[in-house]
Write a protein that holds these residues in place. Structure first.
Motif, PDB file in Angstrom:
ATOM      1  N   LEU A 663       0.831  -1.209   0.000  1.00 24.70           N
ATOM      2  CA  LEU A 663       0.000   0.000   0.000  1.00 24.70           C
ATOM      3  C   LEU A 663       0.862   1.255   0.000  1.00 24.70           C
ATOM      4  N   GLN A 664       1.977   1.213   0.734  1.00 26.01           N
ATOM      5  CA  GLN A 664       2.890   2.352   0.748  1.00 26.01           C
ATOM      6  C   GLN A 664       3.453   2.601  -0.645  1.00 26.01           C
ATOM      7  N   SER A 665       3.722   1.528  -1.397  1.00 24.92           N
ATOM      8  CA  SER A 665       4.251   1.664  -2.745  1.00 24.92           C
ATOM      9  C   SER A 665       3.192   2.160  -3.719  1.00 24.92           C
ATOM     10  N   LEU A 666       1.966   1.668  -3.576  1.00 26.23           N
ATOM     11  CA  LEU A 666       0.898   2.039  -4.502  1.00 26.23           C
ATOM     12  C   LEU A 666       0.392   3.455  -4.275  1.00 26.23           C
ATOM     13  N   PHE A 667       0.453   3.939  -3.033  1.00 29.92           N
ATOM     14  CA  PHE A 667      -0.108   5.254  -2.701  1.00 29.92           C
ATOM     15  C   PHE A 667       0.929   6.167  -2.045  1.00 29.92           C
ATOM     16  N   THR A 668       2.154   6.113  -2.533  1.00 31.75           N
ATOM     17  CA  THR A 668       3.233   6.893  -1.920  1.00 31.75           C
ATOM     18  C   THR A 668       2.889   8.378  -1.883  1.00 31.75           C
ATOM     19  N   ASP A 669       2.369   8.906  -2.990  1.00 31.51           N
ATOM     20  CA  ASP A 669       2.045  10.332  -3.031  1.00 31.51           C
ATOM     21  C   ASP A 669       0.915  10.697  -2.077  1.00 31.51           C
ATOM     22  N   ALA A 670       0.012   9.765  -1.825  1.00 30.96           N
ATOM     23  CA  ALA A 670      -1.098  10.044  -0.923  1.00 30.96           C
ATOM     24  C   ALA A 670      -0.638  10.102   0.532  1.00 30.96           C
ATOM     25  N   PHE A 671       0.349   9.269   0.880  1.00 33.56           N
ATOM     26  CA  PHE A 671       0.758   9.168   2.282  1.00 33.56           C
ATOM     27  C   PHE A 671       1.868  10.141   2.666  1.00 33.56           C
ATOM     28  N   PHE A 672       2.712  10.531   1.703  1.00 35.37           N
ATOM     29  CA  PHE A 672       3.898  11.310   2.040  1.00 35.37           C
ATOM     30  C   PHE A 672       4.033  12.519   1.112  1.00 35.37           C
ATOM     31  N   ILE A 673       4.633  13.576   1.643  1.00 30.64           N
ATOM     32  CA  ILE A 673       4.882  14.785   0.867  1.00 30.64           C
ATOM     33  C   ILE A 673       5.797  14.459  -0.315  1.00 30.64           C
ATOM     34  N   ASP A 674       5.345  14.829  -1.521  1.00 27.40           N
ATOM     35  CA  ASP A 674       6.120  14.611  -2.751  1.00 27.40           C
ATOM     36  C   ASP A 674       6.483  13.150  -2.962  1.00 27.40           C
TER      37      ASP A 674
END
Length: 999
Positions: A663-674
């Motif tokens: 999930l962190q890989s698929l939604f990196t932009d959603a979870f973290f700045i830039d």
């Protein structure tokens, strides 16, 4: 432009060619002051000219360019336009040979005259010289960009040439030449009839002036779009263009139908997910819609299926049968093509006339009573349809009769179901709705009542035809794309029963796919019987409802998740009632029973792989959109991803837990700045992401998006991810629906940087010279910027463009081309040095601008089937492949989040952990959002016990991504059709790579 039919390509290239010729001619006239015999300027101010005008302008250009060369791209355009005309002319000659109609012969003569004029203009510009041939065949990569912007740049560059050195004698010659043609001025002086063939008019020729003053150097065609440049033709010429358009459209749907038959065969025999085929079907229909729109604009009132068929068959299908020939061409490596075989085309089958007639007969029969019951005569024909009928042992006539019975029965069930909401109001509630006046469209007032998934537009269209008053002629309301869609619906079942059609071999029979069930993938998605615990959507909603109630009790707020559950329960009930099954068979007693009641009352779904595929596709979209909406409004997803990352970075978790890492890989932009995953300052990273939304600009943007969603007419618009704060990523399915299945309209922002569609888009992007390296690279666009940000080098971007163009050239020396495309679409391939070395070795691009490094390629004009082959990889990756957003059961993952927190809370409570106690029992302020307070306390660091317990529970058990998908497994690679072993399916076609030409 990729995926357009041959007529649209011809039309575009003609406009581009005329743009250059007219602009160049105008430039010469402005610089020399050339006038016609009446002293009027020859400037073209409309972008339109006659074919004689084109010849005249070509001669004028050739006379004045001196040593300046015509750009190679112009020669290529000439050759392409002439070739398109010649191919059409050959087809028309074949038709004329079997037809004594003088109109046909007259059209052919006009067509031949047009071709001769084009060749004359081509020759005048030196196109037949050996130098021109070499330049046209081996232009530089930069020059070979035939997009409109480059045509404009070429024309403007030519216009800036120094023509001031033209001597007086040349000016006199130019003036004399102006007397020989009225072409460029014909469209500008409608009040004066001009001769057009080089003859002098009735007025005497004005005295020749030795010195002409150049006219004002102002562009005469400002504001005229390139699409408006065209050749003015007489009646015969217009008819020829119309014939070219109709033949191109027919050729397009024949090719697309063949591709879709192959795709549905893969669903039945090879396990391809039906949602992939359903999505591709919608894209194919969209392609035909675009072609039809172009026909409508050029030939309004002549774009219905009925008119097109009458045009192609000259109103007599039986007479034309056998007049269309199909040639099979074999290609050998490094050898010329040779004709292998020629066969007559089955016009009725390949032009979908059987299916069209079945549709018209159904509509006429339904209109007679509008009761939902077939008339006695029709019932006698279709009532004994047997789903187990042995098609392999049947005659061709028996197969067609069986297929016709299925088609009409299925259409009756579809219309009866779709119209049931109004019919019930009339029969049960005494209302009096006039069926012929009801708006059945998917955006109409009755669309709020869900009756079907996946096929609402088509169902509404058929229902609107069938419910008209008896005798209403609907032929002009039937477009080719609708007949094509019905043909695909029918074909999807036929191929699963071993019955497919081939343009070259006619009926192709093989054993039916005995293990295949049309509802196979729909049943996995819903899992109505809870056979695979934790996988199906329906059970996930029930589990999440219980967890939401427990969470609401813990926070002392009974309404904490009420709205979330309301929308989820509505979706759940709609899926139960209308996806894979319908109330039609067991609840809607006020309407006629299913036409398939003798074998299966749920035959509408059970006998339609197509409906199941499109229904599943829409179900996957809706479940994803609901998941993103809920995630955007609850803290658990954000908190767990940030906690998991911190515990991994600080070594509390040795190996990342599969679900959270994915999930962190698929939604990196959603979870973290830039999209940058923090390695320290973990609390600050969470706060920064939340604060990024809390700016006035971000809130205003979201509020505007939410207002737009509130005005939407369907659930897809209401749940548009653009209205979310953080989770704005659309799946491939969602982005295609937003673009109305037109892949060219998919926004750059919605295209994944590493995808086949990205490759197509980059291949169509203008190449510019990098000022630092001197090498050619794709121009800066939103997509190329994102691709570069994803660490794709200029070498890779140039490689993508080159490989797509090699596909465009039908490179038969490289049968593994699509496999290499797939490898390029793998994220790992793009970052591994081995992959880069392999790509660099295979692709020779990016040479110095202006050097001898040349790349042979032409205008990107992949046909529709080629484009679908590309897009199939992306769609498969989304549904069940390497980046499977649509395959993930987000409702079940949400339930996992709540269970994960509950596990942590139980252990921390037992140990009376101080961080837990403060957040859950002591501080009233923190207790308002207990889990948020707990996570913030942990992210701040310092409570080793809390972090250790959290790490233990993240791994108790270790949740995997695969534990939360709808399917039994994922396919990281999509097999090409030739990689699927078969005995006799394609033995004939697989012997060699082939290309067929329909005449």
């Amino acid at each position: 432009m990729a995926g357009h039919n041959t007529y649209l390509t011809y039309k575009r290239e003609t406009a581009e060619l005329l743009y250059w010729v007219i602009q160049a001619s105008n430039s010469i006239i402005q610089k020399t002051g050339a006038e016609d015999e009446d002293g009027l300027s020859l400037l073209n101010t409309s972008g339109k000219t006659t074919v004689y005008g084109l010849v005249s302008m070509a001669k004028l250009i050739a006379e004045h360019i001196g040593r300046q060369t015509v750009p190679p791209i112009v020669y290529r355009l000439f050759k392409s336009v002439i070739k398109a005309r010649e191919e059409a002319h050959e087809a028309f000659k074949q038709l004329a040979a079997e037809n004594s109609d003088p109109e046909v012969k007259k059209n052919n003569a006009s067509h031949k005259h047009f071709i001769d004029a084009l060749k004359e203009a081509f020759k005048a510009l030196g196109g037949e010289s050996e130098t021109a041939k070499r330049e046209a065949d081996a232009g530089s990569l930069h020059e070979a960009q035939a997009a409109e912007t480059n045509i404009i740049l070429l024309a403007n560059k030519f216009a800036s040439l120094n023509l001031g050195t033209v001597n007086d004698e040349a000016q006199d010659d130019a003036e004399a030449a102006s007397d020989a043609s009225d072409g460029p001025a014909a469209a500008q002086r409608p009040q004066k009839k001009y001769s057009g063939k080089g003859k002098k008019g009735k007025r005497g020729k004005k005295p020749k002036q030795k010195q002409k003053k150049p006219v004002a150097n102002e562009p005469p065609l400002v504001g005229v779009p390139i699409e408006s440049y065209r050749i003015i033709e007489d009646k015969e010429g217009i008819m020829t263009d119309y014939l070219m358009a109709t033949y191109a459209l027919a050729r397009e749907w024949i090719d697309l139908r063949g591709f879709m038959q192959k795709t549905w065969r893969q669903v039945a025999y090879d396990g391809l997910n039906a949602a992939v085929a359903g999505t591709l079907s919608n894209v194919a229909v969209s392609m035909l819609k675009r072609s039809e729109l172009a026909m409508h604009l050029d030939f309004p009132g002549h774009d219905s299926f009925h008119t097109i068929m009458n045009t192609i068959t000259r109103g007599d299908v039986e007479k034309i049968q056998g007049n269309f020939k199909l040639r099979l061409i074999k290609f050998y490596k490094a050898q010329a093509q040779t004709r292998v075989e020629e066969a007559a085309l089955d016009v009725k089958e390949q032009l979908m006339i059987h299916t069209y007639n079945d549709l018209l007969d159904f509509v006429a029969d339904y209109q007679k009573t509008r009761s939902g019951k077939p008339t006695k005569s029709m019932l006698a024909e279709i009532q004994n349809w047997d789903p187990t009928f042995n098609l392999q042992q049947a005659t061709p006539e028996q197969r067609l009769k069986w297929r016709r019975s299925y088609t009409i029965n299925w259409l009756y069930d579809l219309v009866n179901l779709f119209s049931s909401v109004v019919v019930q109001r009339n029969t049960l509630k005494g209302q009096n709705w006039a069926l012929e006046k009801v708006d059945w469209s998917e955006d109409g007032p009755w669309s709020v009542h869900r009756r079907l998934f996946g096929l609402n537009e088509f169902a509404g269209w058929v229902t609107s035809l069938a419910t008209q008053k008896q005798g209403t002629d609907v032929r002009n309301k039937v477009q080719p794309h609708s007949v094509f869609q019905l043909q695909c619906i029918v074909d999807s079942l036929m191929v699963s029963r071993g019955f497919s059609t081939s343009t070259f071999r006619g009926h192709v029979m093989r054993p039916p796919a005995h293990q295949f069930r049309p509802r196979r993938d729909v049943d996995l998605f819903l899992d109505r019987e809870n056979e695979r615990g934790g996988s199906g959507f329906l059970q996930a909603v029930d589990i999440l409802e219980q967890l939401f109630e427990r969470d609401a009790q813990m926070h002392g707020n009974p309404k904490r998740h009420t709205k979330h559950m309301e929308v989820l329960k509505i979706a759940q009930q709609d899926f139960i009632d209308w996806l894979g099954e319908s109330k039609y068979g067991y609840v809607l007693k006020s309407i006629s029973p299913s036409q398939f009641s003798n074998s299966n009352a749920n035959g509408l779904w059970e006998y339609s792989p197509f409906l199941c595929g499109l229904g599943l596709m829409e179900g996957l979209e809706i479940s994803y959109l609901f998941g993103m909406m809920i995630w955007d409004r609850i803290p658990e997803p954000f908190l767990l991803i940030h906690l998991h990352n911190m515990l991994v970075q600080r070594g509390y978790i040795a190996q990342p837990v599969g679900l959270y890492a994915s999930l962190q890989s698929l939604f990196t932009d959603a979870f973290f700045i830039d999209g940058k995953v923090p390695t320290s300052n973990f609390l600050e990273a969470l706060v920064a992401k939340v604060d990024a939304y809390n700016t006035a600009r971000a809130r205003a943007t979201q509020q505007a998006a939410r207002r737009s969603n509130a005005q939407a007419s369907d659930v897809h618009g209401m749940l548009d991810v653009n209205a979310n704060k953080f989770f704005k990523t659309p799946t491939t399915l969602v982005s295609y629906r937003k673009a109305d299945w037109n892949y060219e309209r998919v926004a750059d922002s919605d295209i994944k940087p590493i995808s086949m569609l990205a490759m197509l888009r980059v291949a169509q992007t203008e190449l510019v010279v990098d000022p630092e390296t001197g090498k050619l690279r794709p121009a800066e666009t939103e997509l190329t910027s994102r691709m570069r940000a994803a660490k794709l080098s200029e070498e890779i971007l140039a490689g993508m463009s080159s490989m797509v163009r090699r596909m465009n050239n039908k490179n038969h020396e490289d049968p593994a081309m699509m496999a290499r495309f797939a490898a390029m679409a793998e994220p790992g391939y793009m970052t591994e040095s081995g992959g880069l070395r392999e790509l660099s070795k295979k692709l020779k691009t990016g040479g110095q601008a202006g050097s001898e490094s040349k790349v042979q390629h032409e205008e990107l004009d992949l046909d529709g089937v080629d484009v679908l082959e590309f897009l199939k990889w992306d769609i498969h990756a989304d549904v069940c492949g390497r980046e499977p957003l649509s395959s993930l059961n987000f409702v079940w993952v949400t339930a996992r989040f709540f269970i994960q927190f509950m596990q942590m809370e139980d252990e921390l409570r037992k140990l009376r952990n101080p961080t837990y106690v403060r957040a859950y029992e002591v501080d009233p302020t923190l207790m308002r959002e207990k889990r948020l307070s707990l996570a913030v306390g942990a992210l701040r660091g310092g409570d080793e016990q809390c972090l250790r317990i959290m790490a233990e529970q993240f791994q108790n058990p270790r949740a995997g991504f695969m534990d939360h998908i709808y399917w039994k497994d994922l396919e990281t690679e999509l097999k090409t059709d030739k990689e699927i072993p078969r005995k006799e399916d394609d033995e004939f076609n697989d012997q060699v790579d082939t290309a067929c030409s329909v005449m």
